[in-house]
Design a protein around this motif. Structure first.
Motif, PDB file in Angstrom:
ATOM      1  N   GLN A  31       0.830  -1.212   0.000  1.00  0.00           N
ATOM      2  CA  GLN A  31       0.000   0.000   0.000  1.00  0.00           C
ATOM      3  C   GLN A  31       0.859   1.255   0.000  1.00  0.00           C
ATOM      4  OE1 GLN A  31      -3.609  -0.245  -0.357  1.00  0.00           O
ATOM      5  NE2 GLN A  31      -2.529  -2.122  -0.916  1.00  0.00           N
ATOM      6  N   TYR A  35       0.174   3.523  -3.207  1.00  0.00           N
ATOM      7  CA  TYR A  35      -0.270   4.910  -3.106  1.00  0.00           C
ATOM      8  C   TYR A  35       0.860   5.875  -3.444  1.00  0.00           C
ATOM      9  CZ  TYR A  35      -4.945   4.101  -1.272  1.00  0.00           C
ATOM     10  OH  TYR A  35      -6.270   3.747  -1.153  1.00  0.00           O
ATOM     11  N   TYR A  39      -0.292   7.496  -6.956  1.00  0.00           N
ATOM     12  CA  TYR A  39      -1.089   8.666  -6.583  1.00  0.00           C
ATOM     13  C   TYR A  39      -0.216   9.841  -6.129  1.00  0.00           C
ATOM     14  CZ  TYR A  39      -4.824  11.392  -4.409  1.00  0.00           C
ATOM     15  OH  TYR A  39      -5.692  12.390  -4.070  1.00  0.00           O
ATOM     16  N   TYR A  40       0.506   9.666  -5.020  1.00  0.00           N
ATOM     17  CA  TYR A  40       1.195  10.813  -4.415  1.00  0.00           C
ATOM     18  C   TYR A  40       2.334  11.350  -5.262  1.00  0.00           C
ATOM     19  CZ  TYR A  40      -1.425   9.979  -0.135  1.00  0.00           C
ATOM     20  OH  TYR A  40      -2.431   9.838   0.775  1.00  0.00           O
ATOM     21  N   GLU A 122      -4.699   4.572 -13.249  1.00  0.00           N
ATOM     22  CA  GLU A 122      -5.758   4.724 -12.248  1.00  0.00           C
ATOM     23  C   GLU A 122      -6.782   3.590 -12.328  1.00  0.00           C
ATOM     24  OE1 GLU A 122      -5.292   6.665  -9.854  1.00  0.00           O
ATOM     25  OE2 GLU A 122      -3.533   7.498 -10.850  1.00  0.00           O
ATOM     26  N   SER A 125      -5.201   0.722 -10.517  1.00  0.00           N
ATOM     27  CA  SER A 125      -4.997   1.008  -9.098  1.00  0.00           C
ATOM     28  C   SER A 125      -6.122   0.436  -8.247  1.00  0.00           C
ATOM     29  CB  SER A 125      -4.879   2.519  -8.869  1.00  0.00           C
ATOM     30  OG  SER A 125      -6.128   3.168  -9.046  1.00  0.00           O
ATOM     31  N   LEU A 129      -5.071  -1.154  -4.408  1.00  0.00           N
ATOM     32  CA  LEU A 129      -5.080  -0.220  -3.290  1.00  0.00           C
ATOM     33  C   LEU A 129      -6.054  -0.650  -2.203  1.00  0.00           C
ATOM     34  CD1 LEU A 129      -4.570   3.168  -5.173  1.00  0.00           C
ATOM     35  CD2 LEU A 129      -2.873   1.652  -4.142  1.00  0.00           C
ATOM     36  N   TYR A 130      -6.462   0.268  -1.332  1.00  0.00           N
ATOM     37  CA  TYR A 130      -7.123  -0.081  -0.081  1.00  0.00           C
ATOM     38  C   TYR A 130      -8.311  -1.036  -0.207  1.00  0.00           C
ATOM     39  CZ  TYR A 130      -4.781   2.832   3.448  1.00  0.00           C
ATOM     40  OH  TYR A 130      -3.890   3.352   4.355  1.00  0.00           O
ATOM     41  N   GLY A 156      -0.223   2.235   5.973  1.00  0.00           N
ATOM     42  CA  GLY A 156      -0.422   2.909   4.691  1.00  0.00           C
ATOM     43  C   GLY A 156      -0.387   4.419   4.797  1.00  0.00           C
ATOM     44  N   ALA A 159       2.539   6.569   3.301  1.00  0.00           N
ATOM     45  CA  ALA A 159       2.854   6.590   1.869  1.00  0.00           C
ATOM     46  C   ALA A 159       3.282   7.983   1.407  1.00  0.00           C
ATOM     47  CB  ALA A 159       1.651   6.106   1.062  1.00  0.00           C
ATOM     48  N   SER A 160       2.507   9.000   1.757  1.00  0.00           N
ATOM     49  CA  SER A 160       2.877  10.357   1.335  1.00  0.00           C
ATOM     50  C   SER A 160       4.130  10.825   2.047  1.00  0.00           C
ATOM     51  CB  SER A 160       1.715  11.317   1.611  1.00  0.00           C
ATOM     52  OG  SER A 160       1.406  11.355   2.994  1.00  0.00           O
ATOM     53  N   SER A 337     -10.580   6.627   6.554  1.00  0.00           N
ATOM     54  CA  SER A 337      -9.943   5.535   5.818  1.00  0.00           C
ATOM     55  C   SER A 337     -10.232   4.180   6.459  1.00  0.00           C
ATOM     56  CB  SER A 337      -8.425   5.758   5.768  1.00  0.00           C
ATOM     57  OG  SER A 337      -8.109   6.954   5.098  1.00  0.00           O
TER      58      SER A 337
END
Length: 429
Positions: A31, A35, A39-40, A122, A125, A129-130, A156, A159-160, A337
């Protein structure tokens, strides 16, 4: 005569806990990578992409928003695959196709191929993902899945924290195309093998024959009877979509909005607290929320969003209160989340769980895709304060919907019917 069965049952319980713990660590790693890369990293690479493709930054972000929407529309399909084939197999497929999609976008010769590659990223994804990870834990951990989902979201949440600085550091010496090729290798060489482990963890006599995705004895029975499920599902959609709309709108525009309220240079400091507060919210839930029904946690998480916005509006431009706003908003987002995975499992059970998460994700992403644009219009025409009061009102509506859901779930007739073992098959029909 009785020792053997008791010992066997204890051994199964220990093995089940070990499998759940191993799955959490494996999924936590995938994860963070998922992510982080899908994404990030985009926000760090967007400027380089725009320059390389001779495209405005607005169009690059517009393509990203369209790709997110396309991914959301495909979420119900991936959810159905998870229920049919098992989350492990679907996530292995997702890791391989994510690697191909990342490699494809890295090699895109023009804007058209770039957009196609972004949509592909996407779309796949949703396989890794989650939602897919939550379904995997439901299939592996069974009755312990609620706790395991909380643990997973805690991991998770980094991640960012990891991939924003990592991507920026890589961009000092690599091009955005080379970085995406490197990320493709992470999915192929790390995520795919970790997801392969989930297939072995899930496998049992029933799975050998392909009869069901959740092993016998691990299936979670939902607490709601059939008669209450359609209403509950609609309330769930309303609550989750309203909260997602508020978070999507506010987070994209947080720094300029804070500046518009007079916070000036402090706006960046306020925004920087949001991520750590998300992790803090998940830690608090793990420490104190183990016995709290998921529906009550959902009401709390939804209520924190309008409360944070109201605090900001009533105290701006006072910096300490703005910092508290970021913390409260982050706490709410962190809990959101968790309840995304635990509330459907608690109310509707594990049968059909993947498909249900897919439907919820599709609706939520369709609703939230336009949130940044709608909020930008409000900002332009009504100003920061009026736009934020509008978001607070939407957040309050979401909280009221989830409060109605919690009351429905706690009703004596519902509880009694759920305890009698109502069939969880058609939760969202």
């Amino acid at each position: 005569m009785h020792r053997g069965p008791r010992h066997a049952g204890g051994g199964q319980a220990v093995n089940g806990r070990a499998a759940g713990a191993a799955a959490v660590w494996a999924l936590g790693a995938t994860q963070i990578i998922g992510y982080g890369t899908l994404y990030y990293a985009f926000s760090i690479l967007a400027a380089s992409i725009a320059q390389d493709l001779n495209w405005s930054l607005e169009w690059v972000y517009g393509a990203f928003s369209a790709a997110l929407l396309a991914g959301g529309l495909l979420a119900p399909i991936s959810g159905g695959w998870i229920d049919r084939f098992g989350a492990g197999r679907v996530m292995v497929l997702g890791s391989v196709t994510a690697a191909l999609a990342l490699a494809g976008i890295a090699l895109a010769p023009d804007r058209a191929f770039f957009v196609l590659g972004l949509v592909a990223i996407e779309a796949v994804s949703t396989l890794v993902l989650y939602d897919s990870a939550f379904a995997a834990l439901a299939q592996i951990a069974g009755q312990d899945a609620k706790r395991r989902i909380g643990q997973l979201t805690l991991i998770g949440g980094f991640a960012s924290t990891l991939f924003w600085p990592l991507t920026a550091w890589l961009l000092d010496s690599l091009t955005w195309r080379e970085i995406y090729l490197l990320f493709a290798g992470l999915h192929l060489l790390l995520c795919a093998p970790l997801h392969m482990m989930l297939i072995a963890r899930r496998r049992g006599p029933a799975q050998e024959r392909g009869e069901r995705a959740v092993p016998a004895g691990r299936e979670v029975q939902g607490s709601l009877p059939e008669a209450a499920r359609r209403r509950a599902f609609l309330l769930l959609l309303a609550g989750f979509s309203a909260g997602g709309f508020v978070l999507s709108a506010v987070l994209v525009h947080m720094v300029p909005v804070l500046g518009g309220l007079g916070l000036g240079a402090g706006a960046v400091l306020v925004g920087s607290l949001f991520g750590p507060a998300q992790v803090l919210g998940r830690l608090v839930n793990m420490a104190f929320g183990r016995d709290l029904p998921s529906t009550r946690l959902a009401v709390l998480s939804a209520g924190l969003l309008p409360a944070a916005i109201a605090l900001l509006l009533l105290t701006a431009p006072w910096l300490p209160a703005a910092l508290l706003f970021a913390v409260i908003l982050g706490l709410g987002s962190g809990l959101v989340s968790i309840v995304r995975g635990t509330v459907p499992l608690e109310l509707f059970g594990s049968r059909g769980y993947g498909a249900m998460l897919g439907k919820i994700t599709a609706v939520r992403l369709v609703v939230t895709a336009g949130a940044p644009f709608a909020f930008a219009l409000l900002l332009e025409r009504a100003g920061s304060a009026a736009a934020l009061w509008g978001m607070a009102a939407i957040g309050l509506i979401g909280m009221l919907a989830l409060l109605a859901l919690a009351r429905l779930a706690a009703a004596p007739a519902v509880t009694a019917a759920g305890a009698a073992g109502a069939e969880p098959e058609s939760a969202a029909r």
